[in-house]
Design a protein around this motif. Structure first.
Motif, PDB file in Angstrom:
ATOM      1  N   TRP A  69      38.182  42.281  42.093  1.00 15.72           N
ATOM      2  CA  TRP A  69      36.866  42.461  42.211  1.00 15.72           C
ATOM      3  C   TRP A  69      35.872  41.892  40.998  1.00 15.72           C
ATOM      4  O   TRP A  69      34.801  42.336  41.119  1.00 15.72           O
ATOM      5  CB  TRP A  69      36.702  44.113  42.584  1.00 15.72           C
ATOM      6  CG  TRP A  69      37.391  44.512  43.705  1.00 15.72           C
ATOM      7  CD1 TRP A  69      38.619  44.994  43.757  1.00 15.72           C
ATOM      8  CD2 TRP A  69      36.818  44.433  44.952  1.00 15.72           C
ATOM      9  NE1 TRP A  69      39.131  45.051  45.014  1.00 15.72           N
ATOM     10  CE2 TRP A  69      37.794  45.185  45.779  1.00 15.72           C
ATOM     11  CE3 TRP A  69      35.509  44.398  45.566  1.00 15.72           C
ATOM     12  CZ2 TRP A  69      37.968  45.230  47.314  1.00 15.72           C
ATOM     13  CZ3 TRP A  69      35.704  44.418  47.059  1.00 15.72           C
ATOM     14  CH2 TRP A  69      36.666  44.815  47.822  1.00 15.72           C
ATOM     15  N   HIS A 111      45.128  50.365  37.520  1.00 19.14           N
ATOM     16  CA  HIS A 111      44.295  49.918  38.453  1.00 19.14           C
ATOM     17  C   HIS A 111      43.941  48.490  37.960  1.00 19.14           C
ATOM     18  O   HIS A 111      43.102  47.535  38.028  1.00 19.14           O
ATOM     19  CB  HIS A 111      42.903  50.638  38.700  1.00 19.14           C
ATOM     20  CG  HIS A 111      43.031  51.505  39.332  1.00 19.14           C
ATOM     21  ND1 HIS A 111      43.112  51.566  40.778  1.00 19.14           N
ATOM     22  CD2 HIS A 111      43.121  53.246  39.096  1.00 19.14           C
ATOM     23  CE1 HIS A 111      43.339  52.763  41.249  1.00 19.14           C
ATOM     24  NE2 HIS A 111      43.454  53.694  40.279  1.00 19.14           N
ATOM     25  N   GLU A 134      34.818  49.118  32.804  1.00 23.60           N
ATOM     26  CA  GLU A 134      33.756  49.048  33.599  1.00 23.60           C
ATOM     27  C   GLU A 134      33.996  50.000  35.073  1.00 23.60           C
ATOM     28  O   GLU A 134      33.099  51.099  35.431  1.00 23.60           O
ATOM     29  CB  GLU A 134      33.404  47.739  33.824  1.00 23.60           C
ATOM     30  CG  GLU A 134      32.674  46.951  32.952  1.00 23.60           C
ATOM     31  CD  GLU A 134      32.588  45.472  33.662  1.00 23.60           C
ATOM     32  OE1 GLU A 134      31.937  44.380  32.822  1.00 23.60           O
ATOM     33  OE2 GLU A 134      33.228  45.053  34.594  1.00 23.60           O
ATOM     34  N   ASP A 135      35.176  49.829  35.526  1.00 22.38           N
ATOM     35  CA  ASP A 135      35.455  50.465  36.617  1.00 22.38           C
ATOM     36  C   ASP A 135      35.601  52.022  36.392  1.00 22.38           C
ATOM     37  O   ASP A 135      35.104  53.187  36.983  1.00 22.38           O
ATOM     38  CB  ASP A 135      36.995  50.055  37.061  1.00 22.38           C
ATOM     39  CG  ASP A 135      37.398  50.832  38.393  1.00 22.38           C
ATOM     40  OD1 ASP A 135      36.503  51.138  39.309  1.00 22.38           O
ATOM     41  OD2 ASP A 135      38.435  51.052  38.554  1.00 22.38           O
ATOM     42  N   GLN A 136      36.052  52.133  35.195  1.00 20.46           N
ATOM     43  CA  GLN A 136      36.208  53.689  34.738  1.00 20.46           C
ATOM     44  C   GLN A 136      35.044  54.511  34.297  1.00 20.46           C
ATOM     45  O   GLN A 136      34.726  55.631  34.668  1.00 20.46           O
ATOM     46  CB  GLN A 136      37.091  53.640  33.508  1.00 20.46           C
ATOM     47  CG  GLN A 136      37.494  55.058  32.798  1.00 20.46           C
ATOM     48  CD  GLN A 136      38.573  55.172  31.607  1.00 20.46           C
ATOM     49  OE1 GLN A 136      39.693  54.727  31.860  1.00 20.46           O
ATOM     50  NE2 GLN A 136      37.973  55.358  30.555  1.00 20.46           N
ATOM     51  N   VAL A 150      41.125  45.876  39.637  1.00 20.02           N
ATOM     52  CA  VAL A 150      39.903  45.672  39.157  1.00 20.02           C
ATOM     53  C   VAL A 150      39.740  43.920  38.827  1.00 20.02           C
ATOM     54  O   VAL A 150      38.469  43.734  39.181  1.00 20.02           O
ATOM     55  CB  VAL A 150      39.548  46.380  37.896  1.00 20.02           C
ATOM     56  CG1 VAL A 150      39.687  47.939  38.235  1.00 20.02           C
ATOM     57  CG2 VAL A 150      40.550  46.027  36.771  1.00 20.02           C
ATOM     58  N   SER A 199      36.912  53.680  40.553  1.00 24.41           N
ATOM     59  CA  SER A 199      35.584  54.232  40.928  1.00 24.41           C
ATOM     60  C   SER A 199      35.689  54.393  42.448  1.00 24.41           C
ATOM     61  O   SER A 199      34.918  55.673  42.787  1.00 24.41           O
ATOM     62  CB  SER A 199      34.582  53.375  40.778  1.00 24.41           C
ATOM     63  OG  SER A 199      34.924  52.015  41.369  1.00 24.41           O
ATOM     64  N   LEU A 227      35.982  43.122  37.791  1.00 21.47           N
ATOM     65  CA  LEU A 227      35.586  43.925  37.006  1.00 21.47           C
ATOM     66  C   LEU A 227      36.663  44.058  35.809  1.00 21.47           C
ATOM     67  O   LEU A 227      37.683  43.654  36.014  1.00 21.47           O
ATOM     68  CB  LEU A 227      35.560  45.482  37.600  1.00 21.47           C
ATOM     69  CG  LEU A 227      34.299  45.401  38.850  1.00 21.47           C
ATOM     70  CD1 LEU A 227      34.488  46.923  39.507  1.00 21.47           C
ATOM     71  CD2 LEU A 227      33.040  45.288  38.148  1.00 21.47           C
ATOM     72  N   PRO A 251      30.664  47.025  43.272  1.00 25.61           N
ATOM     73  CA  PRO A 251      31.325  47.189  44.579  1.00 25.61           C
ATOM     74  C   PRO A 251      30.787  48.293  45.402  1.00 25.61           C
ATOM     75  O   PRO A 251      30.671  48.034  46.373  1.00 25.61           O
ATOM     76  CB  PRO A 251      32.760  47.849  43.803  1.00 25.61           C
ATOM     77  CG  PRO A 251      32.830  47.464  42.713  1.00 25.61           C
ATOM     78  CD  PRO A 251      31.458  47.256  41.977  1.00 25.61           C
ATOM     79  N   SER A 310      40.288  51.914  47.274  1.00 19.85           N
ATOM     80  CA  SER A 310      40.620  52.962  46.362  1.00 19.85           C
ATOM     81  C   SER A 310      41.962  52.496  45.871  1.00 19.85           C
ATOM     82  O   SER A 310      42.103  53.107  44.460  1.00 19.85           O
ATOM     83  CB  SER A 310      40.535  54.245  46.863  1.00 19.85           C
ATOM     84  OG  SER A 310      41.885  54.453  47.723  1.00 19.85           O
ATOM     85  N   LEU A 337      40.316  50.055  43.076  1.00 19.78           N
ATOM     86  CA  LEU A 337      39.283  50.413  42.032  1.00 19.78           C
ATOM     87  C   LEU A 337      39.428  51.847  42.054  1.00 19.78           C
ATOM     88  O   LEU A 337      39.308  52.738  42.894  1.00 19.78           O
ATOM     89  CB  LEU A 337      37.826  50.048  42.746  1.00 19.78           C
ATOM     90  CG  LEU A 337      37.668  48.754  42.921  1.00 19.78           C
ATOM     91  CD1 LEU A 337      36.377  48.327  43.501  1.00 19.78           C
ATOM     92  CD2 LEU A 337      37.759  47.887  41.251  1.00 19.78           C
ATOM     93  N   ALA A 369      29.570  47.071  36.694  1.00 20.94           N
ATOM     94  CA  ALA A 369      30.226  47.832  37.214  1.00 20.94           C
ATOM     95  C   ALA A 369      29.897  48.386  38.654  1.00 20.94           C
ATOM     96  O   ALA A 369      30.704  49.292  39.428  1.00 20.94           O
ATOM     97  CB  ALA A 369      30.700  49.133  36.159  1.00 20.94           C
TER      98      ALA A 369
END
Length: 326
Positions: A261, A254, A267-269, A258, A105, A263, A10, A100, A103, A7
């Motif tokens: 990328w 998202h 993982e992103d959260q 994700v 994040s 993910l 990025p 953004s 992702l 995660a």
């Protein structure tokens, strides 16, 4: 629950040269190309206000120099203003804004830049004094007179009550990071603009209380200000904790982003939650340290001032005719 280290890719990738990322075994196919393709935007809704503010500030600097108002000029405060403007550009017009959309994040990084990075620099720069100086002398007098006559000063004083500012600042933070309002802002660009404005304006109010500009009286004593910072940090950390420990993805919008990328939504959260904990917590910790140092400096000044007054009183008593020997 285990946090997946992928995660962090990025953020790591944004700090590495493109060739190095191309050889990263953990990167998804096409990762460097997507990062390189994320360019700067020229959105007029952000570029125009930032350009106007920068030009306005420059005019104020020129006017202050022409009128020899050197007390308004400070290289440190000018650098702080420039830093705040650059951070706004990074948040709203750099690749951060484009990424953004994919992702969550990186979206949180954008929000933290708008709340915890640019506003304190702009507040500390005391830019309103320079903005006012940009007007001709007669216009400045009229503006001040209208400010007082129309009651704007009283209204401003009421809006800047520390409790109200705390409610607005923390309320905006918690509200817009709830899944429902967050999705609402994603679906409607006008709402998204309102979201960013609420972050930025309430942050300016908050930091004006926590770290007031040079030579401005504090609206809240140092002790209560520390409590304000701690309570804000705790309440602002709740959404981050929810993001990390939630058993399921809270921001499904998202999902497609994700995947680009390499993910997963979880993982992103989880990365977003860590960002809201660690960098944001560090910002509040730094603010608390600065307020505490200011508190110690003020206490030292009071002790020295009391000692000076006592010494003057003692010297005056010694010089009094009634104290001389007969």
């Amino acid at each position: 629950m285990q946090l997946n280290l992928r995660a962090g890719l990025p953020l790591v990738a944004m700090a590495l040269p493109i060739p190095a990322m191309a050889h990263s075994s953990g990167a998804a196919p096409g990762f460097p190309e997507r990062l390189a393709a994320a360019g700067w935007s020229l959105d007029g809704s952000t570029i125009i206000p930032i350009a106007l503010a920068t030009g306005w500030y420059a005019l104020g600097i020129v006017s202050a120099m022409r009128e020899n108002k050197t007390e308004l000029l400070s290289p440190a405060r000018t650098i702080a203003f420039a830093g705040g403007i650059v951070i706004l550009l990074l948040a709203l017009n750099s690749p951060i804004d484009e990424i953004s959309e994919d992702l969550f994040s990186v979206h949180m990084i954008q929000h933290l830049l708008l709340m915890l990075a640019a506003p304190p620099l702009l507040v500390w720069s005391n830019c309103p004094a320079i903005f006012l100086r940009a007007f001709p002398r007669l216009a400045r007098k009229r503006i001040v007179r209208l400010w007082i006559t129309l009651g704007f000063g009283r209204a401003y004083h009421m809006l800047m009550h520390p409790l109200l500012v705390w409610v607005l600042f923390t309320g905006a933070f918690v509200f817009w990071h709830a899944p429902g309002p967050y999705q609402w802002a994603l679906d409607d660009n006008a709402v998204h603009i309102v979201e960013h404005l609420s972050f930025f304006v309430t942050s300016l109010m908050f930091w004006s209380i926590v770290l007031p500009p040079h030579q401005h009286a504090r609206r809240l004593a140092h002790g209560p200000t520390l409590l304000l910072i701690v309570s804000t940090a705790v309440l602002s950390g709740l959404p981050g904790a929810l993001m990390i420990f939630a058993p399921r993805p809270l921001y499904p919008a998202h999902a497609a982003g994700v995947m680009k990328w390499g993910l997963t939504l979880m993982e992103d959260q989880q990365l977003a939650g860590l960002i809201m904990w660690i960098p944001a917590g560090g910002a509040y910790l730094l603010a608390a340290a600065l307020v505490f140092l200011g508190w110690l400096k003020e206490a030292e000044f009071r002790v020295l001032r009391a000692a000076e007054l006592q010494q003057r009183a003692s010297d005056a008593a010694s010089a009094s005719p009634h104290s001389l020997p007969r």
